[in-house]
Enzyme design. Structure first.
Site: not given
Length: 561
Positions: A303, A329, A422-423, A449, A518, A544, A546
């Site tokens: 960062s 990415t 925005s991000a 279940r 669950i 984006e 931590a």
């Protein structure tokens, strides 16, 4: 107080109760605002040196100040959840599950604010850490507040939530806009038909999302939503982007994240580019003809973008870029890289950084970087598959000076900062989608279940988990949509966007963990989608910004007010 409401009665209308006692919830929010102001002023006094917040003191008190960020995130989350219910009721669209979730949220979050908020699995912030004491929470001893908390934490309210979910009655999104409702329906159908049936296979094979799916997404406008109409986009804004992103991420996190690539690059070019750059790239990004990737992070910076060492040196009409980047990415299949590099080696920190638009040939899994001077390797990851992550080396990459964003040096970090709101809003929407997916998977398994002669849905610790998941997902969604509306109205919302990302990321992880629990042992099996969702959810607290960085940003913003 509506005295006709009796939590011990067999029939109780939580909607009737809430409508009769809305003023109590509003008064609670006023009290929380007063408490927040007291805490903020105490921190400002303790951390101020030479008439400004001292960074060293801020770091020494990091856990406490981050706790204040969480406290105020809860406060804004409750405010926006109540506003959501009021808007629904004004439109005659509120339901019992909406009321039950609102009351549950207030009761649970209030109790945590008074007794301790879990910032993570191993960190709790207490009121004393925030310069608060029992007297500040005296209003919670009023009979009206005590009754609200008793009702909000009751098994009956959780039963109403889960019974509604069991009958396929879900909390309203509260979009209150026909166009947005239509978009949500359209992308929900697309996700159900094109994403969910294949998501686990893509994950297990660690495969890229197929090109034909990308083409369909482009045709639906995924890459053009926030790009202005005069540059080939739909110009629909951030709320629409949140709706689309949540639905796609509900199917597969990478599907929702594909829009983020276009969002980041589109915002950078729209806000910081020259007119020539806008005309050249925005229509191609909007159409999906150009796929983009963000090339910011370096192996030793994380960062700390001010420590970037990738350099871009002028040479005639070009720049020559050299450096190493990581966590890129969708790096191989992209056509355009937004590269942050240092153009002035004499400037330290954020100064001297510039943003470049670097075109590249589209690669594939076999040959990811078919470009002279560019090489790299895949980073194998637990989850967040479908786009792939890369470490890349840039060696003597030649870029025209016309591809310097804005054609002015030294503006790179400022240009990137302009996209952060925005991000983070978009990332919060991705987290809400993952949280919703986890809820749906946990709910369906609990319905299917049976153990000891009945559905496991009927056991208290199972329906408690599901009610909690539904409540927190709703709170996270509403603070996210609030931030998006503020952004669409050109209201500064960096703090609220950070809060949305902070809370939604935690909720995604919590929901995924509860849904896997669950499932029991089956949840640990790769064939069950919840195992994938657990892996996907974990990254949301890291990328984006931590959670620790996000809390730092939020608290610095709060203390600056």
């Amino acid at each position: 107080m509506d005295s006709s409401v009796n939590i011990n009665s067999e029939i109780i209308s939580f909607k009737k109760y809430l409508l009769s006692n809305t003023d109590i919830l509003k008064n609670i929010l006023n009290k929380l605002e007063t408490i927040s102001s007291k805490s903020r002023e105490a921190f400002k006094s303790a951390l101020t040196k030479d008439n400004r917040i001292d960074n060293q003191l801020l770091e020494l008190n990091q856990s406490k100040t981050h706790g204040f960020a969480w406290f105020d995130t809860y406060r804004i989350g409750l405010r926006e959840t109540l506003n959501w219910f009021i808007r629904l009721n004004d439109e005659n669209k509120s339901s019992e599950i909406d009321a039950a979730i609102t009351l549950f949220a207030f009761a649970e979050y209030l109790t945590q604010m008074r007794n301790g908020i879990m910032m993570s699995q191993s960190e709790i912030v207490r009121p004393s850490d925030l310069h608060l004491d029992e007297n500040d929470f005296e209003f919670m001893n009023d009979e009206s507040a005590k009754d609200l908390i008793d009702i909000g934490l009751s098994d009956k309210i959780k039963t109403v939530i889960v019974d509604s979910l069991d009958k396929d009655i879900h909390p309203s999104l509260g979009l209150n806009d026909e166009t947005l409702d239509m978009i949500q329906d359209q992308f929900k159908k697309f996700t159900e038909e094109e994403i969910l049936p294949h998501a686990n296979e893509w994950h297990l094979k660690d495969a890229l999302i197929p090109d034909d799916v990308l083409k369909k997404m482009a045709e639906l406008g995924v890459f053009s939503i926030a790009i202005p109409e005069n540059y080939g986009g739909l110009g629909m804004g951030k709320v629409a982007m949140c709706v689309v992103t949540e639905e796609l991420s509900r199917g597969f996190l990478a599907a929702g994240s594909l829009g983020t690539r276009a969002e980041i690059a589109g915002e950078l070019i729209r806000l910081g580019g020259t007119e020539e750059q806008k005309k050249k790239y925005l229509p191609e990004i909007a159409s999906g003809n150009i796929l983009t990737t963000a090339v910011f992070t370096e192996p030793n910076t994380g960062s700390d973008l001010g420590s970037l060492s990738t350099r871009a040196q002028p040479q005639g009409d070009d720049y020559i870029i050299n450096g190493n980047k990581t966590w890129i990415t969708h790096g191989a299949r992209s056509d355009l890289m937004t590269v942050l590099a240092r153009t002035d080696m004499n400037q330290k920190g954020y100064k001297g950084l510039s943003m470049f638009l670097v075109e590249k040939p589209r690669g594939n899994c076999e040959k990811p970087f078919p470009m002279e001077g560019m090489s790299g390797s895949e980073i194998e990851v637990l989850g967040y598959r479908g786009m792939k992550e890369y470490e890349i080396a840039l060696e003597d990459i030649k870029v025209s000076k016309k591809n310097l964003l804005g054609e002015q040096e030294g503006n790179g970090f400022k240009q990137l900062m302009e996209t952060f709101e925005s991000a983070r809003i978009q990332t919060a929407a991705r987290a809400v989608g993952v949280a919703q997916n986890a809820l749906e998977l946990g709910l369906q398994y609990a319905k299917d279940r049976s153990q000891f002669g009945k559905q496991i849905l009927k056991f208290p610790r199972i329906f408690n988990k599901l009610a909690w998941m539904a409540m927190e997902t709703t709170v996270a969604r509403q603070i996210t949509l609030f931030s998006a509306r503020e952004k669409d109205n050109d209201v500064r919302c960096d703090i609220e966007a950070g809060m949305a990302k902070l809370l939604a990321a935690r909720v995604a992880w919590s929901n995924a963990d509860s849904a896997l629990q669950i499932h029991g042992g089956n949840g640990y099996a790769l064939e069950y989608p919840i195992s994938r969702v657990l892996c996907d959810s974990r990254i949301l607290n890291i990328f984006e910004g931590a959670a620790e960085i996000q809390a730092q940003i939020v608290v610095k913003g709060l203390l600056a007010r």
